[in-house]
Write a protein that holds these residues in place. Structure first.
Motif, PDB file in Angstrom:
ATOM      1  N   PHE A  46       4.783  -0.137  -0.415  1.00  0.00           N
ATOM      2  CA  PHE A  46       6.194   0.088  -0.160  1.00  0.00           C
ATOM      3  C   PHE A  46       6.632  -0.720   1.056  1.00  0.00           C
ATOM      4  N   VAL A  47       7.881  -1.190   1.026  1.00  0.00           N
ATOM      5  CA  VAL A  47       8.434  -1.965   2.137  1.00  0.00           C
ATOM      6  C   VAL A  47       8.744  -1.014   3.280  1.00  0.00           C
ATOM      7  N   ARG A  48       8.228  -1.338   4.466  1.00  0.00           N
ATOM      8  CA  ARG A  48       8.472  -0.491   5.625  1.00  0.00           C
ATOM      9  C   ARG A  48       9.372  -1.200   6.622  1.00  0.00           C
ATOM     10  N   GLN A  49       9.958  -0.416   7.495  1.00  0.00           N
ATOM     11  CA  GLN A  49      10.796  -0.977   8.552  1.00  0.00           C
ATOM     12  C   GLN A  49       9.907  -1.810   9.470  1.00  0.00           C
ATOM     13  N   GLN A  66      -0.803  -5.970   7.248  1.00  0.00           N
ATOM     14  CA  GLN A  66      -1.198  -6.291   8.613  1.00  0.00           C
ATOM     15  C   GLN A  66      -0.008  -6.777   9.439  1.00  0.00           C
ATOM     16  N   ARG A  67       0.914  -7.490   8.788  1.00  0.00           N
ATOM     17  CA  ARG A  67       2.122  -7.963   9.487  1.00  0.00           C
ATOM     18  C   ARG A  67       3.110  -6.832   9.760  1.00  0.00           C
ATOM     19  N   GLY A  68       2.835  -5.651   9.207  1.00  0.00           N
ATOM     20  CA  GLY A  68       3.715  -4.510   9.436  1.00  0.00           C
ATOM     21  C   GLY A  68       4.883  -4.425   8.486  1.00  0.00           C
ATOM     22  N   LEU A  69       4.857  -5.185   7.375  1.00  0.00           N
ATOM     23  CA  LEU A  69       5.987  -5.206   6.438  1.00  0.00           C
ATOM     24  C   LEU A  69       5.782  -4.289   5.239  1.00  0.00           C
ATOM     25  N   LEU A  70       4.536  -3.975   4.908  1.00  0.00           N
ATOM     26  CA  LEU A  70       4.242  -3.101   3.778  1.00  0.00           C
ATOM     27  C   LEU A  70       3.431  -1.903   4.237  1.00  0.00           C
ATOM     28  N   GLU A  71       3.553  -0.831   3.470  1.00  0.00           N
ATOM     29  CA  GLU A  71       2.763   0.376   3.706  1.00  0.00           C
ATOM     30  C   GLU A  71       2.133   0.789   2.385  1.00  0.00           C
ATOM     31  N   ALA A  72       0.801   0.945   2.367  1.00  0.00           N
ATOM     32  CA  ALA A  72       0.098   1.378   1.155  1.00  0.00           C
ATOM     33  C   ALA A  72       0.087   2.893   1.098  1.00  0.00           C
ATOM     34  N   SER A 123      11.622   0.581  -0.622  1.00  0.00           N
ATOM     35  CA  SER A 123      11.422   0.330  -2.056  1.00  0.00           C
ATOM     36  C   SER A 123       9.957  -0.006  -2.344  1.00  0.00           C
ATOM     37  N   ARG A 124       9.566   0.208  -3.583  1.00  0.00           N
ATOM     38  CA  ARG A 124       8.193  -0.052  -3.997  1.00  0.00           C
ATOM     39  C   ARG A 124       8.068  -1.477  -4.508  1.00  0.00           C
ATOM     40  N   LEU A 125       7.041  -2.182  -4.033  1.00  0.00           N
ATOM     41  CA  LEU A 125       6.755  -3.528  -4.525  1.00  0.00           C
ATOM     42  C   LEU A 125       6.167  -3.427  -5.936  1.00  0.00           C
ATOM     43  N   PRO A 126       6.358  -4.434  -6.794  1.00  0.00           N
ATOM     44  CA  PRO A 126       5.670  -4.417  -8.091  1.00  0.00           C
ATOM     45  C   PRO A 126       4.168  -4.273  -7.899  1.00  0.00           C
ATOM     46  N   GLY A 127       3.480  -3.701  -8.874  1.00  0.00           N
ATOM     47  CA  GLY A 127       2.035  -3.555  -8.784  1.00  0.00           C
ATOM     48  C   GLY A 127       1.345  -4.900  -8.675  1.00  0.00           C
ATOM     49  N   VAL A 128       0.101  -4.902  -8.202  1.00  0.00           N
ATOM     50  CA  VAL A 128      -0.591  -6.164  -7.965  1.00  0.00           C
ATOM     51  C   VAL A 128      -0.813  -6.956  -9.257  1.00  0.00           C
ATOM     52  N   ARG A 129      -1.014  -6.273 -10.363  1.00  0.00           N
ATOM     53  CA  ARG A 129      -1.155  -7.003 -11.634  1.00  0.00           C
ATOM     54  C   ARG A 129       0.153  -7.681 -12.014  1.00  0.00           C
ATOM     55  N   GLN A 130       1.253  -6.978 -11.815  1.00  0.00           N
ATOM     56  CA  GLN A 130       2.556  -7.568 -12.116  1.00  0.00           C
ATOM     57  C   GLN A 130       2.852  -8.733 -11.168  1.00  0.00           C
ATOM     58  N   LEU A 131       2.515  -8.572  -9.894  1.00  0.00           N
ATOM     59  CA  LEU A 131       2.714  -9.665  -8.938  1.00  0.00           C
ATOM     60  C   LEU A 131       1.890 -10.889  -9.324  1.00  0.00           C
ATOM     61  N   SER A 132       0.655 -10.651  -9.769  1.00  0.00           N
ATOM     62  CA  SER A 132      -0.202 -11.777 -10.143  1.00  0.00           C
ATOM     63  C   SER A 132       0.373 -12.535 -11.332  1.00  0.00           C
ATOM     64  N   GLN A 133       0.978 -11.812 -12.263  1.00  0.00           N
ATOM     65  CA  GLN A 133       1.598 -12.465 -13.413  1.00  0.00           C
ATOM     66  C   GLN A 133       2.876 -13.204 -13.014  1.00  0.00           C
ATOM     67  N   GLN A 134       3.696 -12.548 -12.189  1.00  0.00           N
ATOM     68  CA  GLN A 134       4.963 -13.153 -11.776  1.00  0.00           C
ATOM     69  C   GLN A 134       4.756 -14.447 -10.993  1.00  0.00           C
TER      70      GLN A 134
END
Length: 464
Positions: free
Chosen positions: A64-67, A51-57, A23-34
């Motif tokens: 996006f959330v990665r395995q 870097q932790r291996g949880l997201l993929e740009a 799934s796609r994470l909210p955009g960085v502007r939306q995350l900053s507001q939330q």
């Protein structure tokens, strides 16, 4: 750190499947507001999760959330030297680096980033600009200390790291390795002892060997960095002329020392009045978006000789680095002159133009993000393909991976077989003055990820 707190909150949401794999994470502007943080904090948090291996740009699409990769234990720290050693056997490095230019070999050995990771078009425009506007100057020498405009730009960057450096203190060199060699020539005589991390970059061992110096290996933890306690014991026991360390994203472990440990390191060196040659070539490539400080930031006695270059960030072929040698800048200029007369003039002017017009920071952000993805990908494939008891480093920056294999594996012998099937890597013994790490290897992750690379990794795993 605020961005780390946000990263931890988002990681919890991922584990709770609020954000599912794919799934796609909210955009960085939306995350900053939330989460009521700045956009830059949201960006840093996403990069931390990458870097932790949880997201993929994904380009123009977001995060996006990665395995998450299966975790492996970190490699074990090296052991301390019994005594200083004369370095031998580094001639094998030439075989390794020559594989870079062999089109039949997939280069996982030499730490040379593929051009796909570098801002080729922007660097090309910078060269075209200086060749068009300063063509006569480009035909001549820029004698030491180097082009004034480049030294000014480097001094400004150092000010951004909270280092008090003037343009007059900067010496432009042919690469970071030449900067280190000049620093050691200033500080040592043949037969002297130099303290090094263990494992350490084989290029440093080559410099030490070429100058007729002895190496004293200091164990280095893949999480915390060089052991300050072991270093202090070594300084008590042996007359050490200088210490050479990569404090930010060391090669090959990729570990970054905390500010507290850097200050403790400097305190230890001050106590014994041992100079530090600081190699900061990877410092501009953090995975979390926050550029770490060099030890030079806290140096009040002029004991830190700072070295860096753009070989890992802009262009290896540019061969442009720099040294900040403190009070010895006049002697350093002479050593640089008798060594190579000058540094390539168009390269100096192109780099100065590049830095002056603000391109560098933007390119760094992209490169660091690309390297983080490449390292996470390599960890995934090594975890899936290599033997079950393989240990893998967790780099915090840069683009190399340190792999500890079962004890029965000898990677020096394995390298010959690997070259026969078209893949190179750096065997662990090259990273030690005493032949340690025979069951380890370093992998260059900044390679083109395609079917050819996949075949190379599978071939390497079959040899294992």
């Amino acid at each position: 750190m605020l961005y780390q707190n946000l990263a931890d909150r988002l990681q919890s949401l991922i584990h709770e499947k609020v954000y599912e794999v794919g799934s796609r994470l909210p955009g960085v502007r939306q995350l900053s507001q939330q989460h009521e943080v700045s956009v830059s904090t949201a960006v840093s948090a996403c990069r931390e999760l990458e870097q932790r291996g949880l997201l993929e740009a994904r380009p123009r699409a977001g995060y996006f959330v990665r395995q998450p990769p299966a975790l492996r234990d970190a490699p074990r720290p090296g052991t301390a030297s019994q005594k200083p050693r004369v370095i031998t056997g580094q001639s094998r490095v030439l075989t390794l680096v020559q594989a870079v230019n062999n089109p039949d070999v997939v280069n996982l050995g030499a730490a040379v980033p593929n051009a796909d990771y570098l801002p080729v078009a922007i660097v090309e425009r910078a060269y075209r600009h200086v060749l068009r506007t300063q063509r006569r100057r480009c035909m001549g020498y820029e004698f030491p200390p180097g082009a004034p405009e480049l030294r000014q730009q480097i001094a400004r960057r150092m000010a951004g790291y909270q280092c008090k450096v003037t343009a007059d203190e900067v010496l432009v060199t042919n690469s970071c390795q030449e900067a280190i060699a000049i620093a050691l020539k200033l500080l040592t005589q043949p037969g002297d002892t130099v303290a090094l991390e263990s494992p350490t970059y084989y290029g440093l061992l080559q410099v030490v060997e070429s100058l007729g110096l002895k190496a004293l290996e200091i164990p280095t933890d893949p999480v915390h960095g060089v052991s300050i306690e072991a270093l202090e014991l070594a300084l008590e026991r042996w007359p050490v002329a200088a210490c050479v360390l990569v404090t930010n994203f060391s090669n090959p472990l990729g570990v970054c020392m905390t500010d507290q440990r850097k200050q403790a390191l400097l305190k230890c060196l001050y106590k014994y009045q041992v100079p530090l040659v600081e190699d900061d070539i990877y410092g501009d490539l953090p995975f979390n978006g926050r550029r770490p400080s060099p030890v030079k930031r806290w140096d009040t006695q002029g004991l830190v000789y700072y070295c860096s270059s753009v070989s890992k960030t802009l262009s290896a072929g540019m061969r442009t680095g720099w040294l900040i040698p403190g009070a010895q800048h006049e002697k350093a200029r002479h050593l640089q002159f008798v060594s190579t007369v000058s540094v390539n003039t168009p390269a100096q002017l192109a780099l100065a133009h590049f830095l002056q017009h603000g391109h560098y920071e933007r390119c760094l952000r992209q490169s660091a993000s690309d390297y983080a993805r490449a390292v996470a990908r390599m960890i995934d494939r090594v975890t899936q393909l290599f033997p079950a008891d393989t240990r893998v480093s967790r780099p915090a920056g840069g683009f190399v991976l340190w792999v500890e294999l079962p004890e029965a594996v000898n990677t020096l012998s394995l390298m010959e077989q690997a070259l026969d099937v078209g893949v190179s890597f750096a065997p662990g013994e090259l990273f030690s003055a005493s032949g340690k790490f025979s069951n380890c290897m370093r992998l260059n992750c900044a390679v083109r990820w395609d079917a050819r690379l996949e075949r190379a990794l599978i071939a390497l795993s079959r040899l294992l």
